[in-house]
Enzyme design. Structure first.
Site, PDB file in Angstrom:
ATOM      1  N   MET A 207       8.615   4.645  15.198  1.00  0.00           N
ATOM      2  CA  MET A 207       7.626   5.524  15.827  1.00  0.00           C
ATOM      3  C   MET A 207       8.108   5.837  17.230  1.00  0.00           C
ATOM      4  O   MET A 207       8.461   4.937  17.993  1.00  0.00           O
ATOM      5  CB  MET A 207       6.257   4.856  15.874  1.00  0.00           C
ATOM      6  CG  MET A 207       5.183   5.723  16.518  1.00  0.00           C
ATOM      7  SD  MET A 207       3.573   4.913  16.525  1.00  0.00           S
ATOM      8  CE  MET A 207       2.585   6.156  17.352  1.00  0.00           C
ATOM      9  N   LEU A 208       8.156   7.112  17.557  1.00  0.00           N
ATOM     10  CA  LEU A 208       8.618   7.512  18.886  1.00  0.00           C
ATOM     11  C   LEU A 208       7.902   8.769  19.348  1.00  0.00           C
ATOM     12  O   LEU A 208       7.901   9.782  18.650  1.00  0.00           O
ATOM     13  CB  LEU A 208      10.136   7.774  18.869  1.00  0.00           C
ATOM     14  CG  LEU A 208      10.743   8.265  20.192  1.00  0.00           C
ATOM     15  CD1 LEU A 208      10.621   7.187  21.265  1.00  0.00           C
ATOM     16  CD2 LEU A 208      12.208   8.667  20.010  1.00  0.00           C
ATOM     17  N   ILE A 209       7.278   8.678  20.502  1.00  0.00           N
ATOM     18  CA  ILE A 209       6.790   9.855  21.208  1.00  0.00           C
ATOM     19  C   ILE A 209       7.837  10.144  22.286  1.00  0.00           C
ATOM     20  O   ILE A 209       8.178   9.253  23.081  1.00  0.00           O
ATOM     21  CB  ILE A 209       5.410   9.620  21.848  1.00  0.00           C
ATOM     22  CG1 ILE A 209       4.369   9.251  20.761  1.00  0.00           C
ATOM     23  CG2 ILE A 209       4.972  10.861  22.618  1.00  0.00           C
ATOM     24  CD1 ILE A 209       4.146  10.309  19.700  1.00  0.00           C
TER      25      ILE A 209
ATOM     26  N   GLN B  24       4.902  11.227  26.745  1.00  0.00           N
ATOM     27  CA  GLN B  24       4.324   9.887  26.733  1.00  0.00           C
ATOM     28  C   GLN B  24       3.193   9.763  27.738  1.00  0.00           C
ATOM     29  O   GLN B  24       3.156  10.447  28.748  1.00  0.00           O
ATOM     30  CB  GLN B  24       5.425   8.848  27.008  1.00  0.00           C
ATOM     31  CG  GLN B  24       6.399   8.697  25.847  1.00  0.00           C
ATOM     32  CD  GLN B  24       7.557   7.755  26.145  1.00  0.00           C
ATOM     33  OE1 GLN B  24       7.617   7.124  27.198  1.00  0.00           O
ATOM     34  NE2 GLN B  24       8.492   7.659  25.214  1.00  0.00           N
ATOM     35  N   GLY B  25       2.244   8.875  27.426  1.00  0.00           N
ATOM     36  CA  GLY B  25       1.106   8.650  28.313  1.00  0.00           C
ATOM     37  C   GLY B  25      -0.003   9.662  28.176  1.00  0.00           C
ATOM     38  O   GLY B  25      -0.921   9.687  28.991  1.00  0.00           O
TER      39      GLY B  25
ATOM     40  N   GLY C  96      -1.640  10.157  25.056  1.00  0.00           N
ATOM     41  CA  GLY C  96      -2.483   9.809  23.913  1.00  0.00           C
ATOM     42  C   GLY C  96      -1.948  10.250  22.564  1.00  0.00           C
ATOM     43  O   GLY C  96      -2.629  10.102  21.542  1.00  0.00           O
TER      44      GLY C  96
ATOM     45  N   GLY D  28       0.513   8.989  20.760  1.00  0.00           N
ATOM     46  CA  GLY D  28       0.787   7.860  19.867  1.00  0.00           C
ATOM     47  C   GLY D  28      -0.453   7.437  19.103  1.00  0.00           C
ATOM     48  O   GLY D  28      -0.409   7.190  17.886  1.00  0.00           O
ATOM     49  N   ALA D  29      -1.581   7.352  19.811  1.00  0.00           N
ATOM     50  CA  ALA D  29      -2.835   6.969  19.157  1.00  0.00           C
ATOM     51  C   ALA D  29      -3.275   8.025  18.152  1.00  0.00           C
ATOM     52  O   ALA D  29      -3.736   7.705  17.052  1.00  0.00           O
ATOM     53  CB  ALA D  29      -3.924   6.764  20.222  1.00  0.00           C
TER      54      ALA D  29
ATOM     55  N   GLU E  64       6.940  -2.785  10.509  1.00  0.00           N
ATOM     56  CA  GLU E  64       8.172  -3.574  10.484  1.00  0.00           C
ATOM     57  C   GLU E  64       8.553  -3.992  11.902  1.00  0.00           C
ATOM     58  O   GLU E  64       8.809  -3.145  12.756  1.00  0.00           O
ATOM     59  CB  GLU E  64       9.306  -2.737   9.876  1.00  0.00           C
ATOM     60  CG  GLU E  64      10.655  -3.432   9.826  1.00  0.00           C
ATOM     61  CD  GLU E  64      11.744  -2.504   9.308  1.00  0.00           C
ATOM     62  OE1 GLU E  64      12.923  -2.774   9.593  1.00  0.00           O
ATOM     63  OE2 GLU E  64      11.409  -1.511   8.627  1.00  0.00           O
TER      64      GLU E  64
END
Length: 408
Positions: free
Chosen positions: A229-231, A236-237, A239, A241-242, A264
């Site tokens: 998983m990569l933003i 980034q920062g 939201g 990812g959520a 994993e």
């Protein structure tokens, strides 16, 4: 000896920190190419340049990896002010270009003008796969920005080549990254895109992604496991990812064959993100109602989290602890003590295991061996470690509670 030291000092001038030397960009407009404010750098480069993250043989080394914001067409250039072979005949410089070529797929350009001409084709780029979720984020500069999350298949035209370009970012931002075999049809791909306007047209920029592998669970279930998983750093920062994790979770919750959803080798940041998303999902379930929390972690919580949200017992337990902390008046000594003991009871598990192992050792180890092992399991140390673990957990939980409150 002095000559040797002088030589070493001169050669040291040809060492470059590869995290600083590598410049990454996501380019939307031609002017972005020369705009330093759009540049970002790797967090890691050891998987390409070794543990020291150093390239030898160059002064003023610049490694440019610029990507078109949408389909990630790539510009790759290596620049430097001087090379060690220009001064020293018998010293070889690192093959920087060769190392980068090993991880970026064919089809890149080394010519800036050609790259800028590729930007004109960005209007033809459309997100791959099926739209799962749309959301907006408010930006002080740009107002309301719209984002989309898509589920893609490797069979989507052009996706395989796009994914090969996308996964190169893993090498720079995930410490133990590895490329996956996209030909395995048990992989699912989830992508985040930003919609933006350019010359009156709607274009899409790549924001981040997640890969999930569907493991078989006897007799007829699957267990999706988040692998990567990569933003991307410019996003980034904010939201994303959520939003991505929640959308992926809701997607799998809709599939009857899914047993539960795991990850994993998750990083600490991923665990915190997952805690936030799962609490957000669970807080509306009847078994996690405020009046049920003080009664303890229950079988109803386990069952409802599993049946409705595909959350396993271990993760449901953390959700319960966070929600109970939110509902507990920690200024009340009795309530605070009850909560502390409840959390420590779970944290004590590994120490209890150590005690069982020690009991077995008493039966089979010589006295001097037993003393050695007992010193590693000193009771006082265990209590101190347990208290520290509790304080760390509560600190993480409070951050999640604060984030939930800010989103309410």
């Amino acid at each position: 000896m002095a000559d040797v030291n002088t030589m070493e000092k001169k050669l040291a001038e040809y060492k470059c920190d590869t995290n600083e030397a590598i410049s990454l960009k996501l380019v939307r407009f031609p002017e972005d190419v020369d705009d330093d404010s759009t540049t970002f750098h790797p967090e890691y480069s050891h998987q390409v340049f070794g543990d020291d993250e150093v390239a030898f043989g160059y002064k003023g080394l610049q490694i440019q990896l610029f990507y078109a914001a949408g389909n990630l067409s790539t510009l790759f250039k290596v620049k430097y002010t001087s090379k060690v072979t220009e001064t020293f005949d018998c010293v070889e410089a690192d093959d920087v270009e060769g190392k980068i070529r090993e991880i970026i797929p064919a089809g890149f350009t080394c010519n800036t003008d050609d790259f800028i001409s590729l930007l004109e084709k960005e209007a033809n780029f459309k997100p791959f796969g099926t739209l799962l979720h749309t959301y907006t984020v408010h930006s002080e500069e740009a107002g309301e920005l719209t984002y989309q999350i898509h589920k893609a298949e490797v069979t989507c035209p052009g996706f395989r080549e796009y994914h090969e370009r996308l996964q190169t970012f893993l090498m720079w931002f995930i410490e133990t990254a590895s490329f996956i075999d996209a030909d395995d049809d048990r992989w699912d791909f989830f992508l985040v895109f930003e919609k933006y306007n350019k010359d009156g047209e709607t274009l899409y920029a790549t924001v981040g992604y997640m890969t999930v592998y569907n493991y078989y669970v006897y007799p007829d279930k699957t267990r999706p496991r988040v692998s990567q998983m990569l933003i991307l750093p410019p996003f980034q920062g904010e939201g994303h990812g959520a939003q991505l994790l929640e959308a992926v979770h809701r997607f799998y919750c809709s599939l009857p064959k899914v047993q539960d959803i795991t990850a994993e080798d998750p990083s600490e940041n991923y665990v915190k993100l997952r805690d936030y998303v799962l609490v957000k999902l669970c807080q509306g379930l009847p078994s996690f109602a405020v009046d049920k929390l003080h009664l303890g972690f229950s079988a109803d919580m386990i069952k409802e989290a599993q049946d409705k949200l595909k959350i396993n017992k271990k993760h449901a337990r953390r959700v319960y602890e966070i929600l109970r902390l939110r509902a507990t008046d920690m200024s009340d000594e009795d309530k605070a003590r009850e909560y502390r003991l409840e959390v420590k009871k779970r944290l004590f598990g590994p120490y209890r295991k150590n005690q069982r192992e020690l009991a077995k050792m008493r039966k089979c180890l010589r006295p001097e061996e037993l003393v050695s092992h007992m010193s590693q399991m000193d009771t006082q140390t265990q209590h101190e470690e347990l208290e520290k673990s509790y304080q760390d957990v509560v600190e993480d939980y409070r951050r999640i509670i604060e984030r939930l409150a800010s989103q309410a």
